[in-house]
Design a protein around this motif. Sequence first.
Motif, PDB file in Angstrom:
ATOM      1  N   GLN A  11       0.964  -1.619   0.242  1.00  0.00           N
ATOM      2  CA  GLN A  11       0.225  -0.042   0.032  1.00  0.00           C
ATOM      3  C   GLN A  11       0.945   1.000  -0.245  1.00  0.00           C
ATOM      4  OE1 GLN A  11      -2.426  -0.337   3.621  1.00  0.00           O
ATOM      5  NE2 GLN A  11      -4.041  -1.712   2.117  1.00  0.00           N
ATOM      6  N   SER A  12       1.343   1.685   0.776  1.00  0.00           N
ATOM      7  CA  SER A  12       3.112   2.203   0.862  1.00  0.00           C
ATOM      8  C   SER A  12       3.966   2.644  -0.521  1.00  0.00           C
ATOM      9  CB  SER A  12       3.580   2.338   2.502  1.00  0.00           C
ATOM     10  OG  SER A  12       5.056   1.313   1.919  1.00  0.00           O
ATOM     11  N   GLY A  15       1.247   4.529  -2.737  1.00  0.00           N
ATOM     12  CA  GLY A  15       0.409   5.203  -3.059  1.00  0.00           C
ATOM     13  C   GLY A  15       1.906   6.005  -3.194  1.00  0.00           C
ATOM     14  N   ASP A  18       1.691   6.124  -6.826  1.00  0.00           N
ATOM     15  CA  ASP A  18       0.783   7.344  -7.233  1.00  0.00           C
ATOM     16  C   ASP A  18       0.988   8.710  -7.112  1.00  0.00           C
ATOM     17  OD1 ASP A  18      -1.181   5.073  -7.648  1.00  0.00           O
ATOM     18  OD2 ASP A  18      -1.815   4.810  -5.458  1.00  0.00           O
ATOM     19  N   TRP A  19       1.737   8.415  -6.319  1.00  0.00           N
ATOM     20  CA  TRP A  19       2.092  10.246  -6.371  1.00  0.00           C
ATOM     21  C   TRP A  19       2.985  10.790  -6.801  1.00  0.00           C
ATOM     22  CZ3 TRP A  19       6.225  13.251  -5.299  1.00  0.00           C
ATOM     23  CH2 TRP A  19       6.512  14.367  -4.818  1.00  0.00           C
TER      24      TRP A  19
END
Length: 87
Positions: A11-12, A15, A18-19
């Motif tokens: 998940q990290s 994230g 995605d950023w």
Amino acid sequence: MRSRMTTLSRQSIEGVLDWINDNPLMAAGVTMATVATVYLLVLIQGAATETGTDIGGLAPVTLSVISARPVYLLAIVVGVGPLVWRE
């Protein structure tokens, strides 16, 4: 426990990716500033070791290294600029 850690890690990572996908120019600027900073630190450390200066005499060594390579300082300013001057 292991599956929870793997999920958290995934998940990290997702994230962060995605950023980066949403902000490619900012990610490139941060990367450019980081590489330029690390390179300047290595050059300053090498120059300080070569001249045998301690922490008190580090300012003149730093100024001489940066004045010989102003492009790296410019890369840091340009790379960090979008982070500081966001709308």
